[in-house]
Design an enzyme around this catalytic site. Structure first.
Site, PDB file in Angstrom:
ATOM      1  N   ASN A  63       0.826  -1.224   0.000  1.00 20.21           N
ATOM      2  CA  ASN A  63       0.000   0.000   0.000  1.00 20.21           C
ATOM      3  C   ASN A  63       0.855   1.267   0.000  1.00 20.21           C
ATOM      4  O   ASN A  63       0.822   2.073   0.920  1.00 20.21           O
ATOM      5  CB  ASN A  63      -0.990   0.006   1.173  1.00 20.21           C
ATOM      6  CG  ASN A  63      -0.323  -0.097   2.525  1.00 20.21           C
ATOM      7  OD1 ASN A  63       0.706  -0.765   2.676  1.00 20.21           O
ATOM      8  ND2 ASN A  63      -0.897   0.551   3.528  1.00 20.21           N
ATOM      9  N   LEU A  94      -4.969   0.367  12.825  1.00 22.11           N
ATOM     10  CA  LEU A  94      -6.151  -0.212  12.190  1.00 22.11           C
ATOM     11  C   LEU A  94      -5.843  -1.647  11.790  1.00 22.11           C
ATOM     12  O   LEU A  94      -4.794  -1.884  11.192  1.00 22.11           O
ATOM     13  CB  LEU A  94      -6.558   0.604  10.956  1.00 22.11           C
ATOM     14  CG  LEU A  94      -7.160   1.980  11.247  1.00 22.11           C
ATOM     15  CD1 LEU A  94      -7.354   2.756   9.945  1.00 22.11           C
ATOM     16  CD2 LEU A  94      -8.489   1.850  11.991  1.00 22.11           C
ATOM     17  N   ALA A 151      -2.818   6.053  11.482  1.00 21.12           N
ATOM     18  CA  ALA A 151      -2.928   4.756  12.156  1.00 21.12           C
ATOM     19  C   ALA A 151      -1.688   3.922  11.887  1.00 21.12           C
ATOM     20  O   ALA A 151      -1.225   3.836  10.754  1.00 21.12           O
ATOM     21  CB  ALA A 151      -4.166   4.021  11.659  1.00 21.12           C
ATOM     22  N   ASP A 169       2.570  -6.147  11.704  1.00 16.76           N
ATOM     23  CA  ASP A 169       1.900  -4.978  11.123  1.00 16.76           C
ATOM     24  C   ASP A 169       2.659  -3.701  11.494  1.00 16.76           C
ATOM     25  O   ASP A 169       2.071  -2.632  11.647  1.00 16.76           O
ATOM     26  CB  ASP A 169       0.436  -4.883  11.554  1.00 16.76           C
ATOM     27  CG  ASP A 169      -0.375  -3.913  10.694  1.00 16.76           C
ATOM     28  OD1 ASP A 169       0.066  -3.601   9.573  1.00 16.76           O
ATOM     29  OD2 ASP A 169      -1.442  -3.456  11.143  1.00 16.76           O
ATOM     30  N   HIS A 199      -3.803  -9.531  10.933  1.00 14.03           N
ATOM     31  CA  HIS A 199      -3.944  -8.721  12.148  1.00 14.03           C
ATOM     32  C   HIS A 199      -5.342  -8.836  12.772  1.00 14.03           C
ATOM     33  O   HIS A 199      -6.041  -7.848  12.940  1.00 14.03           O
ATOM     34  CB  HIS A 199      -3.555  -7.259  11.900  1.00 14.03           C
ATOM     35  CG  HIS A 199      -4.108  -6.625  10.665  1.00 14.03           C
ATOM     36  ND1 HIS A 199      -5.428  -6.680  10.304  1.00 14.03           N
ATOM     37  CD2 HIS A 199      -3.488  -5.891   9.700  1.00 14.03           C
ATOM     38  CE1 HIS A 199      -5.609  -6.024   9.184  1.00 14.03           C
ATOM     39  NE2 HIS A 199      -4.443  -5.539   8.800  1.00 14.03           N
TER      40      HIS A 199
END
Length: 344
Positions: free
Chosen positions: A41, A218, A262, A246, A173
């Protein structure tokens, strides 16, 4: 027990970011982890084989001298992804593709809006042996943020798993009892990663006594009954659960703002924090499975043969780290004491 030696672990979910940030994030992970699943991402997202190859080269260039750390690359799924994209990505060494519902996390606006349209893509992934990694939250604005994971299971994940029984799926996650129960009851082709923050913390640690932006991630931290369910899941020793930090870096000023980002940057303390949780639960003997064995076995990759040793020795996580651009970043658990330390 005051010392434990593990097969070298891998991190099955993290964010390296890009550019100068790689000079910080790649060495931080490479100090202890042999491999890592790298999230796609970026801006723009990593959506084809050419972008994957170029990003991998940038990561390799940021490794410390002499490091043999291996980034495991992923493809960002969109509603424009084609079956040929999957074939090309597989040929380029991509091991998994990532399903983000649009707007679910950082830089996910280009992600999936029409899930059913991706079913031919999932079929091709199963055919070529590419895993599906899922950020499991619905994103409609009227749905309570604390309910989004449980609703995603019922609306979407169950349908995917039922429709493609040979597709390996990682529910990433996980944060809820519903997620842990779903993974436990699903077929052997369904597994999950769990972060250190979701084992260590619950939403009180985010909101009580003031908003704590460096605990904001998140999916968001949930109530303590869900934290306890995750801890119970790892205590089973089930091979369906494995390490995925994460780790998600944002500069200090982007976290400590009126609309903070986040993500918890846990790379510098993650393994030690996992050890602390496992020790607190009286299951330190199960840490190696979670950190070093279940992940490669699920991915169909060889286990690492080198080892890392942790000793029961207190140390304090730095209050901040200075990035290559001179700006500070606050690591997860900054200023906190950790009871396990990597033996140097």
């Amino acid at each position: 027990m005051t010392q434990i030696t593990l097969l070298t672990p891998d991190d099955w979910h993290l964010h390296f970011r890009d550019g100068d940030m790689l000079k910080e994030t790649v060495p931080a992970t490479a100090r202890l982890f042999q491999r890592a699943i790298v999230m796609p991402n970026l801006l723009p997202p990593v959506t084809d084989a050419k972008m994957v190859i170029e990003y991998r080269e940038r990561i390799l260039a940021a490794r410390p001298e002499g490091s043999d750390f291996e980034p495991l690359m992923t493809l960002f799924l969109t509603n424009d992804t084609t079956e040929q994209d999957i074939i090309d990505a597989k040929a380029a060494g991509v091991v998994a593709a990532k399903l983000y519902p649009a707007g679910a996390t950082t830089n996910s606006d280009a992600a999936v809006k029409a899930l059913d349209a991706l079913f031919p893509i999932f079929e091709k992934m199963a055919e070529v042996g590419m895993l599906l990694l899922v950020h499991g939250e619905v994103t409609e604005s009227h749905i309570d943020i604390f309910d989004r994971e449980a609703l995603f299971i019922e609306r979407n994940l169950r349908r995917i798993v039922d429709a493609f029984p040979t597709l390996k799926v990682v529910f990433e996650h996980i944060t809820t009892k519903e997620a842990a129960d779903f993974v436990m009851s699903a077929s052997d082709n369904v597994a999950a990663t769990i972060t250190p923050q979701h084992l260590l913390l619950n939403r009180n640690d985010l909101l009580v006594g003031g908003v704590r932006p460096h605990n904001f991630c998140l999916p968001v931290l949930k109530r303590n009954i869900h934290q306890e369910a995750l801890r119970a899941a790892i205590a089973t020793g089930s091979s369906k659960f494995f390490l995925g930090t994460d780790s998600a870096p944002h500069e200090k000023h982007r976290k400590e703002s009126a609309c903070g980002c986040a993500g918890c940057y846990s790379a510098w303390s993650a393994l030690e924090l996992y050890a602390q949780v496992f020790d607190d639960l009286g299951i330190i003997d199960k840490l190696e499975g979670f950190a070093s064995i279940h992940g490669p076995d699920f991915y169909g990759l060889p286990r690492n043969t080198s080892t890392v040793t942790l000793v029961k020795e207190k140390w304090t996580v730095p209050s901040e780290i200075i990035l290559p651009n001179g700006n500070p970043i606050v690591p997860f658990f900054a200023g906190e004491e950790v009871s396990w330390k990597v033996k140097s």
